[in-house]
Design a protein around this motif. Structure first.
Motif, short mmCIF file in Angstrom:
data_model
loop_
_atom_site.label_atom_id
_atom_site.label_comp_id
_atom_site.label_asym_id
_atom_site.label_seq_id
_atom_site.Cartn_x
_atom_site.Cartn_y
_atom_site.Cartn_z
N TRP A 204 -5.59 3.90 -6.85
CA TRP A 204 -4.77 3.54 -5.70
C TRP A 204 -5.61 3.31 -4.44
CZ3 TRP A 204 -5.11 7.09 -1.67
CH2 TRP A 204 -5.73 8.30 -2.00
N THR A 205 -6.80 3.92 -4.40
CA THR A 205 -7.53 4.02 -3.14
C THR A 205 -7.84 2.67 -2.47
OG1 THR A 205 -8.55 5.90 -4.21
CG2 THR A 205 -9.41 5.29 -2.07
N ILE B 175 -14.64 6.75 -2.26
CA ILE B 175 -14.54 7.31 -3.61
C ILE B 175 -15.89 7.93 -4.00
CG2 ILE B 175 -14.15 6.78 -6.05
CD1 ILE B 175 -12.38 4.46 -5.12
N ALA B 176 -16.96 7.17 -3.72
CA ALA B 176 -18.29 7.67 -4.05
C ALA B 176 -18.57 8.97 -3.31
CB ALA B 176 -19.33 6.62 -3.69
N HIS B 177 -18.15 9.02 -2.02
CA HIS B 177 -18.43 10.23 -1.25
C HIS B 177 -17.62 11.42 -1.75
CE1 HIS B 177 -21.29 8.88 1.79
NE2 HIS B 177 -20.78 7.69 1.52
N ALA B 178 -16.40 11.14 -2.24
CA ALA B 178 -15.63 12.22 -2.88
C ALA B 178 -16.44 12.76 -4.05
CB ALA B 178 -14.28 11.71 -3.33
N ALA C 102 0.83 -1.20 0.00
CA ALA C 102 0.00 0.00 0.00
C ALA C 102 0.87 1.24 0.00
CB ALA C 102 -0.91 -0.01 1.23
N ALA C 103 1.88 1.25 0.87
CA ALA C 103 2.72 2.44 0.98
C ALA C 103 3.45 2.69 -0.33
CB ALA C 103 3.72 2.27 2.11
N MET C 104 3.94 1.62 -0.96
CA MET C 104 4.71 1.76 -2.20
C MET C 104 3.83 2.34 -3.31
SD MET C 104 7.77 1.13 -2.72
CE MET C 104 8.63 1.74 -4.14
N LYS C 105 2.61 1.77 -3.45
CA LYS C 105 1.70 2.26 -4.47
C LYS C 105 1.34 3.72 -4.22
CE LYS C 105 -0.60 -1.77 -6.22
NZ LYS C 105 -1.61 -2.77 -5.96
N TYR C 106 1.03 4.00 -2.96
CA TYR C 106 0.61 5.34 -2.59
C TYR C 106 1.73 6.32 -2.89
CZ TYR C 106 -2.03 8.63 0.32
OH TYR C 106 -2.78 9.67 0.78
N PHE C 107 2.95 5.92 -2.54
CA PHE C 107 4.10 6.81 -2.72
C PHE C 107 4.35 7.09 -4.20
CE2 PHE C 107 8.78 7.06 -3.37
CZ PHE C 107 8.93 8.35 -2.92
#
Lengths: 166, 483
Positions: B226-227, B302-305, B157-162
């Motif tokens: 990514w979410t 995502i929907a709420h965004a 997760a961290a790698m993708k996010y970064f």
């Protein structure tokens, strides 16, 4: 063609060639070396604009310190040649055309925008003016960057510590 | 020439957060790990003092540091959200950190620093300042996402996010450069005045790239890929913070640009429209097929965004963006309360190593832990938009703002999406109340820290649903005079 434009064209060609080579090279150390070419060419471009302080910082910080870090990391990880996977092939066939389209679009719009702009002669900003700006008007974001660096240091600590906990 | 003392009052919350972050950082190696609860307690004091320090910004409104930062009702509102989120996230994670055997020191320090960055974003009146605030919150988030060091998913997760986050940052920076090239300034208010005599195409391109960068940070489609992975892999209390605080701050920055730069409204309008619709559908349709509760909540965020982007589109469509801005602010409050509570419940019920986060694992929860089941149901119902809860009024105000701006289609799509959303929220409730447990799961007692957080978030959800007048009044006040 004025000498300025000639120098500009040479430096710009160097920067672009270095950047393209960076992507094409498959060994990370070759990519890192091409990045140095880009950095130095950029420093030359800054100098051409009369920003000698930025040019010096570009060489010292990017060309020097950051590149040393890059090379260190590549050596420490002992990174070999990158391998071609299905995904990287897809990146080539989808990513490259998309990148070219984006490049052309940006070039087109910038070309259109600047052709309407009045010719403004580049004002040389002295180091004194720059530092006044940095420490008076922009002192708030300047100080904030020290927090940003602190966060990065803390992050390095957190990431490095996991090794010895194993 | 030192900046006047009032400027320090205007950034008082950031000073407090930064100071306590450093204090916790220095104390972390001194205090033995068995007593790391002390560090969480100190961080809580820091967050509480920062909340109190927002009083200073209210007493001394105005521009600080030659117009780079602005203390006004809007920044105060967002400050209260992000610092409140930090307080509740730290309080709610104390037991989690102990259970997972993680260091509290760096964890709390990073949350405090990230919150300081979000505060800067809330008040930034200039793009570079906003950018540094954005990076403070992002870099701290990348590290926090990787905090469960033994879990491969957390590292992934961290790698993708970064990687993706850095990419988005590059877009944002490129945008700033083009906007500066077009207007000769990075000050938002000057940019607004510069107006006609600037190079319009460059300005448009710059604003477009800035939009892409911000849309990534708020996890809006098509920049949302990514979410689910990041929200699933990150430690659940971190997810609770990631899905609320940084999102509120990024929306604040977008609203600030929208309110100040006249060119942004017409340019962003169709982008906002399209991104809002895509986010609503991508989030809701994606959530339906999820079997993992954390992933499902990620898709729902995502929907709420998307719903909040409807409010932004409503603000961009008219010359009087106040209704849209106020609706977005109210929505952010209602959303933050609910998402914090829901993710912290998941953090607790997941058990050691977060093993039990599938929806299957929540079957029969009502019998095992009725209080937790009731709490989670309350939050899910608020996400769904049931009347008398905060989520309903959030949607209601957004819907109204969309109608006032004559965005009939957007309002219809919003209502349609709320209906789709009902399916997967209710599915979890059916599992909790009507199905037998699929496997025996040990019941852990609820720690008092988590109980306090859940009381606050649940009470807040009901309060904002029943008596919204004060909050929406404050939001409406915050929406005027943003420039």
């Amino acid at each position: 063609m004025t000498p300025q434009i000639a120098v500009f064209l040479v430096l710009a060609a160097m920067a672009v060639a270095g950047a393209v080579n960076l992507i094409l090279q498959r060994h990370p150390i070759h990519s890192a070396l091409s990045l140095i070419v880009v950095m130095v060419a950029l420093a030359g471009l800054y100098l051409l604009q009369g920003a000698e302080f930025i040019a010096a910082v570009q060489i010292i910080v990017y060309g020097g310190a950051i590149m040393v870090l890059f090379v260190f990391v590549i050596m420490l990880l002992n990174a070999g040649e990158e391998e071609r996977t299905n995904l990287s092939r897809m990146a080539r066939y989808v990513g490259v055309p998309l990148g070219v389209v984006f490049l052309l679009e940006v070039a087109y719009w910038i070309g259109r925008a600047t052709s309407h702009m009045a010719q403004s002669s580049p004002q040389a900003v002295s180091t004194r003016e720059l530092s006044t700006l940095l420490f008076r008007e922009y002192v708030f974001p300047f100080e904030l960057t020290s927090f940003l660096i602190l966060i990065a240091i803390l992050g390095a600590l957190v990431l490095a510590r996991r090794e010895d906990s194993d | 020439m030192l900046p006047p003392l009032q400027d320090l009052y205007r950034i008082a919350p950031e000073i407090v957060l930064g100071a306590f972050g450093m204090l916790v950082m220095f104390l972390a190696p001194i205090i033995p790990k068995s007593r790391h609860g002390v560090l969480s307690a100190i961080s809580l004091v820091g967050a509480a003092l920062a909340l109190a320090a927002t009083r200073f910004t209210a007493l001394y409104p105005g521009a600080a540091y030659s117009g780079l930062f602005r203390a006004d009702a809007f920044s105060l509102f967002v400050h209260l959200i992000v610092i409140g989120v930090a307080f509740l996230a730290i309080l709610g994670s104390t037991n989690y950190l102990k259970r997972e055997d993680l260091d509290a020191g760096e964890f709390c320090a990073l949350i405090l620093f990230a919150t300081a960055g979000m505060g800067v974003m809330a008040g930034a009146q200039e793009l570079l300042t906003g950018f540094i605030g954005l990076e403070m919150s992002s870099i701290a988030s990348y590290i926090l996402a990787s905090y469960r060091r033994e879990a491969p998913k957390s590292n992934e997760a961290a790698m993708k996010y970064f990687l993706l986050g850095s990419f988005a940052t590059a877009f944002f920076l490129y945008g700033i450069a083009l906007v500066y090239g077009a207007t000769g300034t990075t000050h938002l208010d000057l940019m607004g005045q510069a107006g006609a005599q600037t190079s319009a195409t460059l300005l448009k391109m710059g604003l477009g790239l800035i939009f892409v960068g911000l849309a990534f940070k708020v996890a809006a489609a098509p920049f949302q890929l990514w979410t689910p992975d990041v929200y699933e892999g990150a430690p659940a209390p971190v997810t609770a913070m990631l899905s609320t605080g940084p999102k509120a701050a990024a929306f604040a920055l977008a609203l600030r640009i929208l309110a100040n730069v006249d060119a942004a409204g017409p340019l962003w309008f169709w982008a906002l429209w399209a991104v809002a619709v895509m986010s609503m559908f991508a989030g809701n349709l994606g959530a339906i097929v999820q079997t993992n509760l954390k992933r499902m909540l990620a898709y729902s965020s995502i929907a709420h965004a998307g719903y909040i982007l409807v409010a932004l589109a409503a603000a961009a469509a008219t010359d009087h963006p106040e209704a849209g801005i106020a609706a977005a602010l109210f929505y952010l409050v209602s959303y933050a309360l609910v998402k914090l509570g829901a993710f912290l419940i998941v953090a607790h019920l997941g058990g050691v190593g977060e093993r039990n986060v599938e929806i299957e694992d929540f079957t029969g929860l009502a019998r095992r832990q009725p209080a937790m089941a009731a709490c989670l149901s309350l939050f899910l119902l608020s996400l769904l938009g049931l009347p008398v809860l905060a989520g309903f009024l959030g949607k209601f105000y957004v819907f109204n703002a969309a109608l006032e701006s004559n965005l009939i289609w957007l309002a219809i799509l919003l209502a349609l999406n709320s209906v789709i959303g009902a399916y997967y929220y209710l599915r979890v409730m059916v599992a909790m109340y009507m199905r037998e447990p699929s496997k025996p799961i040990a019941t852990e007692p609820v720690p008092w820290t988590l109980a306090v957080v859940l009381w606050i978030t649940a009470a807040g959800t009901i309060y904002a649903g029943l008596f919204p007048t004060r909050i929406i009044g404050f939001a409406a006040k915050a929406a005027v005079n943003m420039r």
